[in-house]
Design a protein around this motif. Structure first.
Motif, short mmCIF file in Angstrom:
data_model
loop_
_atom_site.label_atom_id
_atom_site.label_comp_id
_atom_site.label_asym_id
_atom_site.label_seq_id
_atom_site.Cartn_x
_atom_site.Cartn_y
_atom_site.Cartn_z
N SER A 1 -5.95 -5.20 2.31
CA SER A 1 -6.02 -6.29 1.25
C SER A 1 -7.25 -6.06 -0.03
CB SER A 1 -7.17 -6.94 2.10
OG SER A 1 -8.72 -6.62 2.41
N LYS A 2 -7.35 -6.39 -1.18
CA LYS A 2 -7.98 -6.22 -2.23
C LYS A 2 -9.13 -6.32 -1.65
CE LYS A 2 -3.92 -6.99 -5.34
NZ LYS A 2 -3.97 -8.21 -6.57
N THR A 3 -10.35 -6.31 -2.80
CA THR A 3 -11.36 -6.23 -2.09
C THR A 3 -11.90 -7.85 -2.72
OG1 THR A 3 -12.11 -4.21 -2.89
CG2 THR A 3 -14.18 -5.77 -2.80
N ARG A 4 -13.11 -7.82 -1.36
CA ARG A 4 -12.94 -9.63 -2.38
C ARG A 4 -14.46 -9.60 -1.84
NH1 ARG A 4 -12.99 -12.81 3.01
NH2 ARG A 4 -12.56 -12.08 4.95
N PHE B 1 -8.54 -3.84 6.57
CA PHE B 1 -6.87 -3.19 5.93
C PHE B 1 -6.62 -2.91 7.47
CE2 PHE B 1 -10.45 0.06 6.67
CZ PHE B 1 -9.54 1.16 7.84
N VAL B 2 -5.20 -3.01 7.98
CA VAL B 2 -4.28 -2.81 9.68
C VAL B 2 -4.01 -1.29 10.27
CG1 VAL B 2 -2.82 -3.83 10.89
CG2 VAL B 2 -4.33 -5.15 9.54
N ILE B 3 -4.25 -1.04 11.27
CA ILE B 3 -3.45 0.53 11.61
C ILE B 3 -2.47 0.44 12.33
CG2 ILE B 3 -4.35 2.88 12.51
CD1 ILE B 3 -5.35 2.93 9.40
N HIS B 4 -1.24 0.77 12.51
CA HIS B 4 0.01 0.79 12.84
C HIS B 4 -0.45 2.15 14.40
CE1 HIS B 4 3.89 1.37 14.10
NE2 HIS B 4 4.13 1.01 14.73
N VAL C 1 -12.55 -3.77 8.95
CA VAL C 1 -12.86 -3.98 7.65
C VAL C 1 -13.86 -2.69 7.02
CG1 VAL C 1 -14.78 -5.57 7.08
CG2 VAL C 1 -13.29 -6.31 8.97
N LEU C 2 -13.82 -2.89 5.73
CA LEU C 2 -14.78 -2.05 5.09
C LEU C 2 -15.81 -3.08 4.60
CD1 LEU C 2 -12.04 0.77 2.90
CD2 LEU C 2 -13.48 1.07 4.99
#
Length: 126
Positions: free
Chosen positions: A15-18, A30-33, A49-50
């Motif tokens: 995602s973009k930073t929010r 972000f998502v890891i597959h 999550v960062l």
């Protein structure tokens, strides 16, 4: 809790930073597959999550399908929905991201048997 775990997989999305909260605290997801070799219908997609200004940029430069190593700290809270049902809300806070199958410096220094690290070769029983 500060027990880190490590996982490797491909970057599925980011995602973009929010900014959240009264202080506009930056977060990015972000998502890891992770493929399931036994049955591809049941591949894993793990969300991370960062959090904070020093972490949200760690995913920059990585494109979709890049193979990554991620170290994260599991966290969680309980919350109550509108019907009054209490539910867990887990989160994986990423603290280290690298291309390929790398380890953070801290992990590289850890040994599964630290008491054996300093034994002189001549004193080993075999």
């Amino acid at each position: 809790m500060d027990k880190k775990f490590r996982v490797a997989g491909t970057l599925y999305s980011k995602s973009k930073t929010r900014e959240v909260g009264a202080n506009n605290y930056p977060i990015r997801e972000f998502v890891i597959h992770i493929p399931n070799r036994d049955n591809p219908k049941y591949d894993e997609h793990l969300p991370f999550v960062l959090k904070g200004p020093n972490y949200v940029k760690k995913i920059d430069g990585f494109e979709k399908n890049t193979f990554l190593s991620v170290e994260a700290i599991p966290t969680g809270k309980m919350w109550t929905d509108k019907k009054g049902n209490e539910k867990p809300y887990p989160s994986f806070n990423a603290v280290f991201i690298a291309a390929g199958n790398q380890l953070s410096n801290e992990q590289e220094q850890l040994s599964p048997f630290p008491e054996l690290d300093n034994i002189e070769q001549s004193k080993t029983p075999f």
